[in-house]
Design a protein around this motif. Structure first.
Motif, short mmCIF file in Angstrom:
data_model
loop_
_atom_site.label_atom_id
_atom_site.label_comp_id
_atom_site.label_asym_id
_atom_site.label_seq_id
_atom_site.Cartn_x
_atom_site.Cartn_y
_atom_site.Cartn_z
N LYS A 271 -11.90 -38.69 31.75
CA LYS A 271 -12.70 -39.80 32.27
C LYS A 271 -13.77 -40.29 31.30
O LYS A 271 -14.39 -41.33 31.54
CB LYS A 271 -13.35 -39.40 33.59
N HIS A 272 -14.02 -39.55 30.22
CA HIS A 272 -15.04 -39.98 29.27
C HIS A 272 -14.56 -41.13 28.40
O HIS A 272 -15.37 -41.81 27.76
CB HIS A 272 -15.45 -38.81 28.37
N TRP A 273 -13.25 -41.37 28.37
CA TRP A 273 -12.67 -42.41 27.52
C TRP A 273 -12.42 -43.68 28.35
O TRP A 273 -12.03 -43.61 29.51
CB TRP A 273 -11.35 -41.92 26.93
N GLY A 274 -12.62 -44.84 27.72
CA GLY A 274 -12.27 -46.09 28.36
C GLY A 274 -13.07 -46.38 29.61
O GLY A 274 -14.25 -46.01 29.72
N GLU A 275 -12.46 -47.04 30.57
CA GLU A 275 -13.11 -47.38 31.84
C GLU A 275 -12.91 -46.21 32.82
O GLU A 275 -12.06 -46.27 33.70
CB GLU A 275 -12.53 -48.69 32.39
N GLU A 276 -13.67 -45.13 32.57
CA GLU A 276 -13.55 -43.89 33.34
C GLU A 276 -12.11 -43.37 33.33
O GLU A 276 -11.58 -42.90 34.34
CB GLU A 276 -14.05 -44.10 34.77
N GLY A 277 -11.48 -43.46 32.17
CA GLY A 277 -10.14 -42.95 31.99
C GLY A 277 -9.04 -44.00 32.11
O GLY A 277 -7.88 -43.72 31.81
N TYR A 278 -9.40 -45.20 32.53
CA TYR A 278 -8.43 -46.28 32.69
C TYR A 278 -8.54 -47.28 31.54
O TYR A 278 -9.57 -47.36 30.86
CB TYR A 278 -8.64 -47.01 34.03
N VAL A 279 -7.50 -48.06 31.37
CA VAL A 279 -7.48 -49.09 30.33
C VAL A 279 -6.76 -50.32 30.87
O VAL A 279 -5.76 -50.20 31.60
CB VAL A 279 -6.78 -48.57 29.05
N ARG A 280 -7.30 -51.47 30.54
CA ARG A 280 -6.62 -52.74 30.82
C ARG A 280 -6.06 -53.25 29.51
O ARG A 280 -6.79 -53.38 28.52
CB ARG A 280 -7.58 -53.75 31.45
N ILE A 281 -4.76 -53.53 29.49
CA ILE A 281 -4.06 -53.93 28.26
C ILE A 281 -3.46 -55.32 28.46
O ILE A 281 -2.71 -55.55 29.43
CB ILE A 281 -2.93 -52.93 27.93
N LYS A 282 -3.79 -56.23 27.56
CA LYS A 282 -3.26 -57.59 27.68
C LYS A 282 -1.74 -57.55 27.66
O LYS A 282 -1.12 -56.88 26.83
CB LYS A 282 -3.76 -58.48 26.55
N ARG A 283 -1.14 -58.27 28.59
CA ARG A 283 0.32 -58.28 28.70
C ARG A 283 0.97 -59.10 27.59
O ARG A 283 0.40 -60.04 27.07
CB ARG A 283 0.72 -58.83 30.08
N GLY A 284 2.20 -58.71 27.25
CA GLY A 284 3.01 -59.49 26.33
C GLY A 284 2.63 -59.40 24.87
O GLY A 284 2.97 -60.30 24.09
N GLN A 285 1.96 -58.33 24.46
CA GLN A 285 1.60 -58.19 23.04
C GLN A 285 2.81 -57.71 22.24
O GLN A 285 3.29 -56.60 22.43
CB GLN A 285 0.45 -57.21 22.87
N GLU A 286 3.26 -58.56 21.33
CA GLU A 286 4.43 -58.23 20.52
C GLU A 286 4.20 -56.97 19.70
O GLU A 286 5.12 -56.16 19.51
CB GLU A 286 4.77 -59.41 19.61
N ALA A 287 2.99 -56.78 19.20
CA ALA A 287 2.71 -55.62 18.35
C ALA A 287 2.86 -54.31 19.12
O ALA A 287 3.28 -53.30 18.56
CB ALA A 287 1.29 -55.73 17.78
#
Length: 302
Positions: A271-287
């Protein structure tokens, strides 16, 4: 018309990497770079986590042998969160910690299997990431393919954490142990099986529909150095070299106040990482190619 818009969106997402930011990342002292990047007011912010080392470990094999499923077109909501949809399933709300082991592929796949066992079979159970000792004996901390984990769920079943608690040293050193550490539990009787396992068709629409219908999924994606420094916001790959592949548990999607659409995922770095352990990732990233590696299954209902 939709196809043209979607292709334009993908092209835009593929161009998000910023060479100037990347050069600053390579040359500035850590604290200066953190201040510099956050002053740019992108869709996400970074943090220096000090000496914490976050382990990657997914292996994304296109020859996984799983069938690909899709869904008929449905009207999708702008926002969906499995924690709210199935609030009675406590595993969906949990953030776990793989610690110094490249076992993200186990956590993503087996934690989502726990979620789906609750959703569809009505059984509340914490399935054991430690089954990695039989999925990849002595190799689980070096990583593995989440698709093979969901296949193992079908063919071999998964025991509970009460039978096999998470033990990194054992994953490094022990071979496959078909026995429970808790002598009061019978290994063969503690198995929970899946009826099937599959890959989800690699479109935002199909993945979103699968989440809504059946619950959390395991996803694998290409990882770069900037993901390690994520603190909050909608992550878009901006800087840093390729450092491996990673797997997380996909639990929802949405659109933020700035109009950025995202996947919502539970990571396994605590839980110390990110948004209390969660992450929002932009959709459709080719990379990232996240949409190309999405797996799930349905539990066997006895």
């Amino acid at each position: 018309m939709f196809g043209l818009v979607f292709l334009a969106f993908i092209a835009l997402a593929a161009s998000e990497f910023d060479h100037e930011i990347h050069e600053k990342f390579k040359t500035l002292p850590k604290h200066e770079f953190i201040s510099y990047f956050n002053s740019l007011n992108h869709s996400w912010a970074v943090e220096d986590y000090g000496e914490d080392e976050h382990f990657y470990g997914a292996q994304l094999d296109s020859n996984h042998g799983l069938p690909t499923i899709t869904h008929d077109a449905i009207e999708l909501p702008e926002y969906f969160d499995a924690r709210e949809e199935w609030s009675h399933c406590k595993t969906i709300k949990e953030v776990n910690n793989q610690a110094q082991c490249g076992s993200c592929f186990l956590f993503g796949a087996i934690n989502s299997a726990s979620d789906r066992t609750c959703i569809h079979a009505g059984v509340h159970v914490h399935l054991a990431e430690q089954e990695g000792d039989c999925i990849r004996p002595r190799e689980s901390c070096k990583g593995g393919d989440p698709a093979k984990v969901v296949s193992f769920w079908v063919k071999n079943g998964l025991v509970s954490q009460e039978c096999k608690p998470y033990d990194i040293l054992a994953l490094y050193n022990d071979g496959c142990k078909e026995e429970c550490r808790n002598s009061s539990i019978e290994y063969s009787q503690d198995k929970h099986y899946a009826e099937n396992a599959y890959k989800v068709h690699p479109t935002v629409e199909a993945i979103s529909a699968e989440l809504i219908k059946n619950g959390p999924l395991v996803v694998g994606f290409t990882a770069f150095a900037d993901f390690r420094k994520y603190r909050h916001g909608v992550y878009v790959h901006k800087f840093g070299d390729f450092i491996g592949y990673h797997a997380v548990r996909l639990i929802g999607f949405g659109i933020d106040e700035n109009g950025d659409d995202y996947w919502l995922a539970a990571n396994s770095w605590g839980k110390h990482w990110g948004e209390e352990g969660y992450v929002r990732i932009k959709r459709g990233q080719e990379a990232l190619k996240l949409e190309d590696h999405v797996y799930g299954g349905l539990p066997k209902i006895s």
